[in-house]
Design a protein around this motif. Structure first.
Motif, PDB file in Angstrom:
ATOM      1  N   SER A 175      -0.729   3.447 -13.490  1.00  0.00           N
ATOM      2  CA  SER A 175      -0.166   3.268 -12.281  1.00  0.00           C
ATOM      3  C   SER A 175      -0.774   3.936 -10.970  1.00  0.00           C
ATOM      4  CB  SER A 175       1.115   2.751 -11.957  1.00  0.00           C
ATOM      5  OG  SER A 175       1.887   3.878 -12.159  1.00  0.00           O
ATOM      6  N   GLU A 208       3.748  -2.574  -5.208  1.00  0.00           N
ATOM      7  CA  GLU A 208       2.980  -1.601  -5.424  1.00  0.00           C
ATOM      8  C   GLU A 208       3.914  -0.353  -4.999  1.00  0.00           C
ATOM      9  OE1 GLU A 208       1.080  -4.280  -3.238  1.00  0.00           O
ATOM     10  OE2 GLU A 208       0.785  -4.440  -5.497  1.00  0.00           O
ATOM     11  N   THR A 266       6.157   0.315  -7.726  1.00  0.00           N
ATOM     12  CA  THR A 266       5.494   0.965  -9.109  1.00  0.00           C
ATOM     13  C   THR A 266       5.099   2.402  -8.745  1.00  0.00           C
ATOM     14  OG1 THR A 266       4.444  -1.112  -9.177  1.00  0.00           O
ATOM     15  CG2 THR A 266       3.578   0.316 -10.850  1.00  0.00           C
ATOM     16  N   SER A 267       4.725   2.686  -7.539  1.00  0.00           N
ATOM     17  CA  SER A 267       4.204   4.054  -7.019  1.00  0.00           C
ATOM     18  C   SER A 267       5.488   4.832  -7.302  1.00  0.00           C
ATOM     19  CB  SER A 267       3.558   4.049  -5.874  1.00  0.00           C
ATOM     20  OG  SER A 267       3.557   5.163  -5.277  1.00  0.00           O
TER      21      SER A 267
END
Ligand code: ARG
Length: 580
Positions: free
Chosen positions: A487, A549, A552-553
């Motif tokens: 990721s 995003e 996930t980060s």
């Protein structure tokens, strides 16, 4: 921030040449910053001001401006009071952390493998294991794990005190009691008592003392019946030591036992070799080595290392010299590490000096005494049980588990049964180990139940709780933890930045911790990471992040944080629960 220095240095050299500064002038000046969160790396410009004939403030400003364009995306530059300050760029931090997602070692690089003997724990047969042995066991075990992580070949040796004159009186006392009654007493619960009884008899009863002395002669002559009785004492004791080791979940087992008795056949060799080398002198019937130099007593007389006593018996030092011969010649080790309390500092200095001068080891070998301070109670006295005797380690560990169990009942009443037992053990044992490991080993430390079991502060339960909290996030997450390997990480907020900085610095902190053999440095780092996580968790929504995003980060940062904590704790010999 050594990686940042490595990345920036060549670019800095390039851009300062036009100012008239060479690589040589500046390379030694670039180092970690000491001004906290304002900067990661600093360049003090005071010495450069002499070269450029300008004030340090002007020089630092000039350099800062000159290097800024080169360091774009790597570091942000500024200058203050004659220092150039570099702060890791969030983009660089993001890339670095991303690179660690698939790295099991979290950035730690293996060393060229060395063969290292670690001598630790080393309790004495027929005596209670005391808190000093607990410290040696816990610190030694952490050092072993850290060395293994660095790629070394480690040989654990438990140099138990299982030989020497006291065994004469101990065996005679065993005979008086009768083996059966001894075993049924299971000796161990009152081993200290057993030792004391033997001692009193030895001091007060001449006939007993005489028997004890003859028994020592029999033992040294390897008389089979005497050896059998000696073995009874050794077996009961090692059975007890193993009970402690199992509770502590340390790596030590029976195979690691290399007690003083293991070197008895080498003792005459020590004497012979010292005599051949001309180092041995006779003094009042004893054979000794005088090292001279700083080894003098208060009156200025030379201080001897006694190799063989007047009565023909050998000393603790002789055993350690034989042990060095064995480790160097049989094991062919490169390094010898001794995790033993500070009171034995002089003993090891002298033994190492004799061994080097006599050629038992040479410049290819390093011998280190990894010393540690005492364990004190809340009044600053040596830790003792209420009855004034030395504390029984098994009781102490059981109490810690019980206290952890109570704490869980309060904090998480939903946790019951086997899970609760398992987790109480992880917390109870972890708390005792961490309290020891998180203080500079060379200092004394105060044994304080409330502090070590607290869920706040630099304690194992706090770190374990942070780990459990992250595990819980993953149990609720729509994204699987495994899938995070590839990721992308982006850093927008200050809290993410601080957390990422801790993650990136793990390897460097670990290296500092093992190269100095100071486990507390690793503790400090894991604690800083957990604190940074707590702040991040407050400020940055994870599962409720604005978009996928960012979620996930942030989950990737959670994964790395959990791994810094669990890997760090594992290297200290402490488990990380999934829930608590
Ligand atoms: N048995 C000793 C004690 O309790 C410690 C032994 C340490 N190791 C060594 N090689 N001298 O003090």
């Amino acid at each position: 921030m050594r990686d940042l220095i490595e990345a920036c240095a060549p670019l800095i050299y390039d851009s300062v040449t036009e100012l008239g500064i060479s690589e040589e002038d500046i390379s030694n000046l670039i180092g970690p910053s000491t001004v906290g969160p304002m900067a990661d790396v600093a360049i003090p410009c005071h010495s450069l001001s002499r070269i450029l004939k300008k004030s340090p403030v002007d020089v630092s400003e000039q350099i800062s401006i000159a290097i800024a364009p080169q360091l774009q995306g790597l570091a942000l530059t500024s200058s203050m009071n004659g220092f150039v300050n570099l702060k890791a760029h969030p983009e660089w931090l993001a890339n670095k952390t991303m690179g660690l997602l698939a790295d099991k070692m979290i950035g730690v690089k293996k060393d060229e493998s060395r063969k290292i003997v670690v001598d630790y724990s080393a309790p004495n047969v027929a005596k209670e294991m005391h808190v000093g042995h607990l410290r040696s066991t816990v610190i030694g075990d952490a050092i072993v794990r850290m060395l293994l992580f660095k790629g070394h070949e480690v040989i654990r040796e438990n140099h138990i005190g299982d030989w020497g004159t006291p065994f004469g009186m101990l065996i005679e006392h065993l005979i008086d009691l009768g083996e059966d009654s001894f075993s049924s007493r299971k000796g161990i619960s009152d081993f200290d008592q057993f030792y004391k009884e033997a001692r009193v008899k030895f001091d007060q009863n001449d006939m007993f003392a005489e028997r004890a002395r003859s028994r020592v002669v029999l033992l040294q002559g390897e008389d089979s019946d005497t050896l059998r009785l000696w073995k009874v004492l050794v077996d009961v004791s090692t059975g007890y030591f193993n009970e402690v080791y199992e509770m502590l979940e340390v790596l030590l087992d029976d195979g690691d036992i290399m007690g003083e008795s293991a070197y008895r056949h080498l003792l005459p060799t020590v004497v012979e070799r010292l005599r051949e080398s001309g180092m041995l002198e006779e003094s009042e019937g004893a054979s000794v080595v005088y090292l001279g130099g700083k080894w003098v007593n208060r009156e200025g007389y030379p201080f001897p290392v006694i190799i063989r006593k007047g009565d023909g018996g050998f000393n603790y030092s002789t055993s350690d010299l034989a042990c060095i011969i064995d480790r160097v010649e049989r094991i062919s080790c490169d390094e010898l590490i001794y995790v033993v309390g500070t009171p034995q500092k002089q003993h090891f200095e002298m033994v190492f000096e004799v061994a080097s001068r006599a050629g038992f080891m040479d410049e290819r070998h390093t011998a280190k005494h990894i010393n540690f301070g005492s364990v004190l109670d809340s009044k600053g006295q040596m830790l003792k049980s209420r009855a004034g005797q030395s504390v029984k380690l098994v009781d102490l560990l059981k109490e810690s588990i019980k206290r952890a169990d109570n704490a869980i009942s309060e904090k998480n009443p939903g946790l019951t049964g086997k899970d609760k037992d398992r987790i109480s053990k992880m917390i109870g044992i972890g708390a005792v180990k961490y309290a020891d490991l998180s203080t500079d080993r060379t200092k004394d430390y105060v044994f304080d139940w409330d502090k070590m079991l607290s869920f706040e502060g630099n304690t194992a339960p706090y770190l374990q709780y942070s780990h459990a909290r992250i595990s819980r996030i993953f149990s609720l997450s729509p994204v699987s933890r495994k899938s995070l390997v590839n990721s992308s990480i982006e850093i927008f907020t200050e809290e993410e930045e601080t957390l990422a900085r801790c993650i990136v610095n793990f390897a460097e902190s670990f290296d500092k911790s093992i190269s100095s053999m100071h486990p507390h440095k690793l503790c400090t780092h894991i604690h800083a990471t957990s604190s940074a996580f707590a702040t991040f968790y407050e400020a940055c929504p994870i599962l409720k992040a604005e978009n996928e995003e960012i979620m996930t980060s942030r989950l990737a940062l959670c994964d790395l944080t959990a791994r810094v904590i669990s890997t760090g704790l594992e290297l200290l010999g402490i488990q990380s629960p999934e829930m608590m």
